[in-house]
Motif scaffolding. Structure first.
Motif, PDB file in Angstrom:
ATOM      1  N   MET A   1      62.465  22.876  85.322  1.00 52.91           N
ATOM      2  CA  MET A   1      60.946  22.402  85.599  1.00 52.91           C
ATOM      3  C   MET A   1      59.836  23.493  86.294  1.00 52.91           C
ATOM      4  SD  MET A   1      61.836  20.008  88.905  1.00 52.91           S
ATOM      5  CE  MET A   1      63.357  21.710  89.687  1.00 52.91           C
ATOM      6  N   GLU A   2      58.653  23.452  84.911  1.00 49.89           N
ATOM      7  CA  GLU A   2      57.631  24.447  85.162  1.00 49.89           C
ATOM      8  C   GLU A   2      56.680  23.707  85.633  1.00 49.89           C
ATOM      9  OE1 GLU A   2      57.718  25.625  81.370  1.00 49.89           O
ATOM     10  OE2 GLU A   2      58.528  24.225  80.540  1.00 49.89           O
ATOM     11  N   VAL A   3      55.926  24.780  86.631  1.00 51.19           N
ATOM     12  CA  VAL A   3      54.983  24.008  87.721  1.00 51.19           C
ATOM     13  C   VAL A   3      53.377  25.831  87.067  1.00 51.19           C
ATOM     14  CG1 VAL A   3      54.110  24.678  89.803  1.00 51.19           C
ATOM     15  CG2 VAL A   3      56.084  23.736  89.247  1.00 51.19           C
ATOM     16  N   SER A   4      52.796  24.643  86.851  1.00 51.49           N
ATOM     17  CA  SER A   4      51.043  25.597  86.584  1.00 51.49           C
ATOM     18  C   SER A   4      49.733  25.413  86.167  1.00 51.49           C
ATOM     19  CB  SER A   4      51.510  25.483  84.854  1.00 51.49           C
ATOM     20  OG  SER A   4      51.374  24.858  84.333  1.00 51.49           O
ATOM     21  N   PRO A   5      49.813  26.140  87.522  1.00 51.06           N
ATOM     22  CA  PRO A   5      47.460  25.692  87.740  1.00 51.06           C
ATOM     23  C   PRO A   5      47.374  24.739  86.541  1.00 51.06           C
ATOM     24  CG  PRO A   5      48.304  27.830  87.766  1.00 51.06           C
ATOM     25  CD  PRO A   5      49.775  27.711  86.972  1.00 51.06           C
ATOM     26  N   TYR A   6      46.488  23.967  86.550  1.00 53.78           N
ATOM     27  CA  TYR A   6      46.068  23.010  86.165  1.00 53.78           C
ATOM     28  C   TYR A   6      44.061  22.762  85.880  1.00 53.78           C
ATOM     29  CZ  TYR A   6      45.425  18.763  82.320  1.00 53.78           C
ATOM     30  OH  TYR A   6      45.206  18.054  81.307  1.00 53.78           O
ATOM     31  N   PHE A   7      43.948  21.414  86.537  1.00 59.83           N
ATOM     32  CA  PHE A   7      42.339  22.140  86.847  1.00 59.83           C
ATOM     33  C   PHE A   7      41.542  22.866  88.077  1.00 59.83           C
ATOM     34  CE2 PHE A   7      41.289  19.067  83.227  1.00 59.83           C
ATOM     35  CZ  PHE A   7      40.234  18.757  82.769  1.00 59.83           C
ATOM     36  N   MET A   8      40.439  23.322  87.966  1.00 63.33           N
ATOM     37  CA  MET A   8      39.900  23.796  89.041  1.00 63.33           C
ATOM     38  C   MET A   8      39.059  22.707  89.170  1.00 63.33           C
ATOM     39  SD  MET A   8      39.403  27.714  87.021  1.00 63.33           S
ATOM     40  CE  MET A   8      38.685  28.253  88.626  1.00 63.33           C
ATOM     41  N   THR A   9      37.680  22.825  91.074  1.00 64.96           N
ATOM     42  CA  THR A   9      37.420  22.314  91.156  1.00 64.96           C
ATOM     43  C   THR A   9      36.192  23.056  91.479  1.00 64.96           C
ATOM     44  OG1 THR A   9      36.273  20.589  92.457  1.00 64.96           O
ATOM     45  CG2 THR A   9      38.400  21.875  93.392  1.00 64.96           C
ATOM     46  N   ARG A  10      35.429  22.884  92.346  1.00 65.03           N
ATOM     47  CA  ARG A  10      33.733  23.724  93.049  1.00 65.03           C
ATOM     48  C   ARG A  10      33.432  22.547  93.212  1.00 65.03           C
ATOM     49  NH1 ARG A  10      29.257  26.032  93.708  1.00 65.03           N
ATOM     50  NH2 ARG A  10      29.617  28.093  92.440  1.00 65.03           N
ATOM     51  N   ILE A  11      32.736  22.674  95.481  1.00 72.18           N
ATOM     52  CA  ILE A  11      31.856  21.664  95.469  1.00 72.18           C
ATOM     53  C   ILE A  11      30.132  22.447  94.526  1.00 72.18           C
ATOM     54  CG2 ILE A  11      30.295  21.205  98.481  1.00 72.18           C
ATOM     55  CD1 ILE A  11      33.556  21.728  99.223  1.00 72.18           C
ATOM     56  N   VAL A  12      29.566  21.074  94.626  1.00 75.07           N
ATOM     57  CA  VAL A  12      28.328  21.812  94.035  1.00 75.07           C
ATOM     58  C   VAL A  12      27.178  22.202  95.167  1.00 75.07           C
ATOM     59  CG1 VAL A  12      26.044  21.467  92.509  1.00 75.07           C
ATOM     60  CG2 VAL A  12      28.599  20.726  91.915  1.00 75.07           C
ATOM     61  N   ASN A  13      27.325  21.075  96.193  1.00 74.59           N
ATOM     62  CA  ASN A  13      26.166  20.882  97.320  1.00 74.59           C
ATOM     63  C   ASN A  13      26.992  20.631  98.632  1.00 74.59           C
ATOM     64  OD1 ASN A  13      24.314  19.964  99.239  1.00 74.59           O
ATOM     65  ND2 ASN A  13      23.302  19.062  97.616  1.00 74.59           N
ATOM     66  N   VAL A  14      27.448  21.873  99.489  1.00 76.26           N
ATOM     67  CA  VAL A  14      28.596  21.375 100.596  1.00 76.26           C
ATOM     68  C   VAL A  14      27.511  21.216 101.303  1.00 76.26           C
ATOM     69  CG1 VAL A  14      28.627  22.957 102.712  1.00 76.26           C
ATOM     70  CG2 VAL A  14      28.681  23.998 100.269  1.00 76.26           C
TER      71      VAL A  14
ATOM     72  N   TYR B   1      32.978  31.999  89.217  1.00 79.25           N
ATOM     73  CA  TYR B   1      31.212  31.412  89.747  1.00 79.25           C
ATOM     74  C   TYR B   1      31.379  30.049  90.066  1.00 79.25           C
ATOM     75  CZ  TYR B   1      30.055  33.683  85.075  1.00 79.25           C
ATOM     76  OH  TYR B   1      29.505  34.421  84.231  1.00 79.25           O
ATOM     77  N   GLY B   2      32.513  30.282  90.794  1.00 82.52           N
ATOM     78  CA  GLY B   2      33.171  29.467  92.258  1.00 82.52           C
ATOM     79  C   GLY B   2      33.896  28.272  92.154  1.00 82.52           C
ATOM     80  N   TRP B   3      34.656  28.352  90.576  1.00 83.09           N
ATOM     81  CA  TRP B   3      35.624  26.817  90.492  1.00 83.09           C
ATOM     82  C   TRP B   3      36.819  27.599  91.022  1.00 83.09           C
ATOM     83  CZ3 TRP B   3      31.302  27.179  87.650  1.00 83.09           C
ATOM     84  CH2 TRP B   3      30.571  25.924  87.601  1.00 83.09           C
ATOM     85  N   GLU B   4      37.462  26.800  91.650  1.00 80.90           N
ATOM     86  CA  GLU B   4      38.735  26.988  92.447  1.00 80.90           C
ATOM     87  C   GLU B   4      39.589  25.896  91.934  1.00 80.90           C
ATOM     88  OE1 GLU B   4      41.010  29.144  92.689  1.00 80.90           O
ATOM     89  OE2 GLU B   4      40.040  30.139  93.669  1.00 80.90           O
ATOM     90  N   VAL B   5      40.898  26.611  91.811  1.00 83.89           N
ATOM     91  CA  VAL B   5      42.296  25.670  91.228  1.00 83.89           C
ATOM     92  C   VAL B   5      42.296  24.366  92.122  1.00 83.89           C
ATOM     93  CG1 VAL B   5      44.812  25.992  91.061  1.00 83.89           C
ATOM     94  CG2 VAL B   5      43.861  27.488  90.307  1.00 83.89           C
ATOM     95  N   LEU B   6      42.895  23.407  91.484  1.00 81.54           N
ATOM     96  CA  LEU B   6      42.697  22.000  92.176  1.00 81.54           C
ATOM     97  C   LEU B   6      44.119  21.467  93.141  1.00 81.54           C
ATOM     98  CD1 LEU B   6      41.380  19.490  93.150  1.00 81.54           C
ATOM     99  CD2 LEU B   6      41.656  18.911  90.706  1.00 81.54           C
ATOM    100  N   SER B   7      44.726  21.368  90.965  1.00 85.72           N
ATOM    101  CA  SER B   7      46.173  21.231  91.036  1.00 85.72           C
ATOM    102  C   SER B   7      47.246  22.226  90.119  1.00 85.72           C
ATOM    103  CB  SER B   7      46.004  19.883  91.225  1.00 85.72           C
ATOM    104  OG  SER B   7      45.584  19.965  89.633  1.00 85.72           O
ATOM    105  N   ASN B   8      48.312  21.428  90.700  1.00 84.63           N
ATOM    106  CA  ASN B   8      49.480  22.457  89.519  1.00 84.63           C
ATOM    107  C   ASN B   8      49.850  20.819  88.806  1.00 84.63           C
ATOM    108  OD1 ASN B   8      48.671  24.257  90.994  1.00 84.63           O
ATOM    109  ND2 ASN B   8      50.532  24.207  92.443  1.00 84.63           N
ATOM    110  N   ARG B   9      50.555  21.209  87.537  1.00 83.62           N
ATOM    111  CA  ARG B   9      51.403  20.529  87.501  1.00 83.62           C
ATOM    112  C   ARG B   9      52.760  20.780  87.055  1.00 83.62           C
ATOM    113  NH1 ARG B   9      49.077  18.193  81.229  1.00 83.62           N
ATOM    114  NH2 ARG B   9      48.823  16.566  82.130  1.00 83.62           N
ATOM    115  N   LEU B  10      53.835  19.764  86.460  1.00 86.61           N
ATOM    116  CA  LEU B  10      54.838  19.738  87.053  1.00 86.61           C
ATOM    117  C   LEU B  10      55.226  19.530  85.556  1.00 86.61           C
ATOM    118  CD1 LEU B  10      57.592  20.501  88.213  1.00 86.61           C
ATOM    119  CD2 LEU B  10      58.138  18.068  89.106  1.00 86.61           C
ATOM    120  N   LYS B  11      56.351  19.999  84.485  1.00 87.99           N
ATOM    121  CA  LYS B  11      57.128  20.045  83.066  1.00 87.99           C
ATOM    122  C   LYS B  11      57.591  19.586  83.978  1.00 87.99           C
ATOM    123  CE  LYS B  11      56.639  21.866  79.401  1.00 87.99           C
ATOM    124  NZ  LYS B  11      56.015  22.463  77.997  1.00 87.99           N
ATOM    125  N   CYS B  12      58.417  18.754  83.055  1.00 86.08           N
ATOM    126  CA  CYS B  12      60.209  18.295  83.360  1.00 86.08           C
ATOM    127  C   CYS B  12      61.017  18.341  82.459  1.00 86.08           C
ATOM    128  CB  CYS B  12      60.844  17.125  84.175  1.00 86.08           C
ATOM    129  SG  CYS B  12      60.229  17.725  85.843  1.00 86.08           S
TER     130      CYS B  12
END
Length: 379
Positions: A269-282, A123-134
């Motif tokens: 250390m564990e890195v995992s994708p967290y939130f997603m984002t999408r541009i609504v109006n280019v 639906y157009g959302w994409e990964v925004l950031s990762n989180r690091l759990k130490c």
């Protein structure tokens, strides 16, 4: 139209649907508080069958930091359907409707926490950031040098005044793209049940922790430091708990200097994708976004199945001539990823997510500022 904006008399049904879909139980004495929060912060869209709420989506009006800019952002949360009503396209209807609503109401971008990344990518959302759990053991808690003459820690069991926390957070958030702009109500919500420790350099707040301790385990939900003094001071405060804790967990971003500065950075250390984002109006996004100054310009053709108003070719940069025969093609996912800074144009080109000539990619590299994405919150 299947999707309708729900009135407050459906909020309790929405909570019950979330409980079933996400497999948790809201305590009876918490239900009214949840409903009050929904009245204040949520716009509920749903699909009814026989006047029963069978599918729903919550739209939350937020702002985010994109560097020093603040952007209106539509948060998507609580997307759920009862199992007997699945595979009827109800979630597709809800998400498509929410995109139309956000466009009409001036939301340039949207964000969500995915139960499935592939599902929301459709639906157009994409990964925004990762989180690091130490994860640390007691033996890892070795103190770092710090100036004890000017730096000090104040610890709070319950925070009532969020001014100092907010001061530090806002400065920290402005160095990233994607961080939430936090209101007082939001601060109250995220600090509930947590301890806080604020580091002061003389009288100026320069760092803080939000954390909990239970069963000999310390969990640091937020470790935010604006400089080395605050970083070392907060770490040393954690180390002072070595008689109380056997395990320490810290959630932070991948580029935080803390781990590198430790005596022994060889930790789990564990890195995992967290939130997603999408541009609504280019179109609106491009007008507001701060591209790097360049004498070059590029043409980008966007594919966006669920927001057809974005399916255009856009000119980015200072137009030197009317001759722009070459253009790149990419999906809304890819355009969202590269403009927020999660991936660079060269990376996406090499991975096959951008089609076009390599010289056009180099021009795009010059136009897109280097930014680090991060997101601490949850909704």
């Amino acid at each position: 139209m299947l999707v309708k904006k729900m009135k407050e008399d459906k909020y309790k049904e929405a909570i019950q649907l979330s409980e079933y879909a996400f497999q948790y139980k809201v305590p009876l004495d918490e239900i009214e508080k949840r409903i009050e929060r929904m009245k204040k912060n949520h716009i509920l869209y749903g699909i009814l069958e026989d006047d029963v709420l069978v599918a729903k989506l919550h739209l939350l009006p937020f702002e985010i930091h994109l560097g020093e800019q603040k952007w209106k952002m539509g948060g998507i949360a609580g997307v759920a359907t009862y199992p007997e009503y699945r595979r009827k396209g109800y979630v597709k209807e809800l998400l498509t409707h929410s995109l139309h609503v956000m466009k009409e109401e001036g939301y340039t971008v949207s964000m969500l926490h995915p139960f499935s990344i592939p599902f929301y990518r459709k639906y157009g959302w994409e990964v925004l950031s990762n989180r690091l759990k130490c994860t640390f053991t007691k033996s890892d808690l070795v103190m770092l040098p710090t100036d004890t003459n000017t730096g000090k820690i104040k610890r709070y069991r319950d925070v009532s005044d969020f001014t100092d926390l907010s001061t530090v957070y806002d400065q920290y958030a402005s160095t990233f793209s994607g961080m939430l702009v936090r209101s007082k109500d939001w601060w109250e919500q995220i600090t509930e049940g947590l301890h806080a420790a604020i580091y002061y350099e003389d009288i100026v707040p320069t760092g803080y922790l939000l954390y909990s301790i239970k069963d000999s385990k310390m969990e640091v939900e937020e470790f935010v430091a604006l400089d080395k003094g605050a970083r070392n001071g907060l770490w040393n405060f954690i180390c002072q708990h070595d008689s109380m804790v056997n395990t320490l967990e810290i959630i932070t971003n991948e580029r935080d200097p803390l781990i590198y500065s430790l005596v022994n950075p060889n930790i789990k250390m564990e890195v995992s994708p967290y939130f997603m984002t999408r541009i609504v109006n280019v179109e609106a996004f491009i007008k507001q976004y701060k591209f790097n100054k360049s004498r070059e310009s590029v043409k980008i053709k966007i594919t966006d199945t669920f927001a057809p108003w974005n399916e255009q070719t856009f000119l980015i940069g200072e137009e030197k001539s009317s001759n722009h025969s070459e253009e790149m093609e990419m999906t809304i996912n890819t355009f969202s990823s590269l403009t927020f800074g999660y991936k660079r144009p060269r990376e996406l080109y090499e991975a096959g997510f951008i089609t076009g000539k390599k010289e056009q990619i180099e021009k795009l590299e010059d136009l897109i500022p280097i930014q680090q994405t991060y997101f601490y919150d949850f909704f």
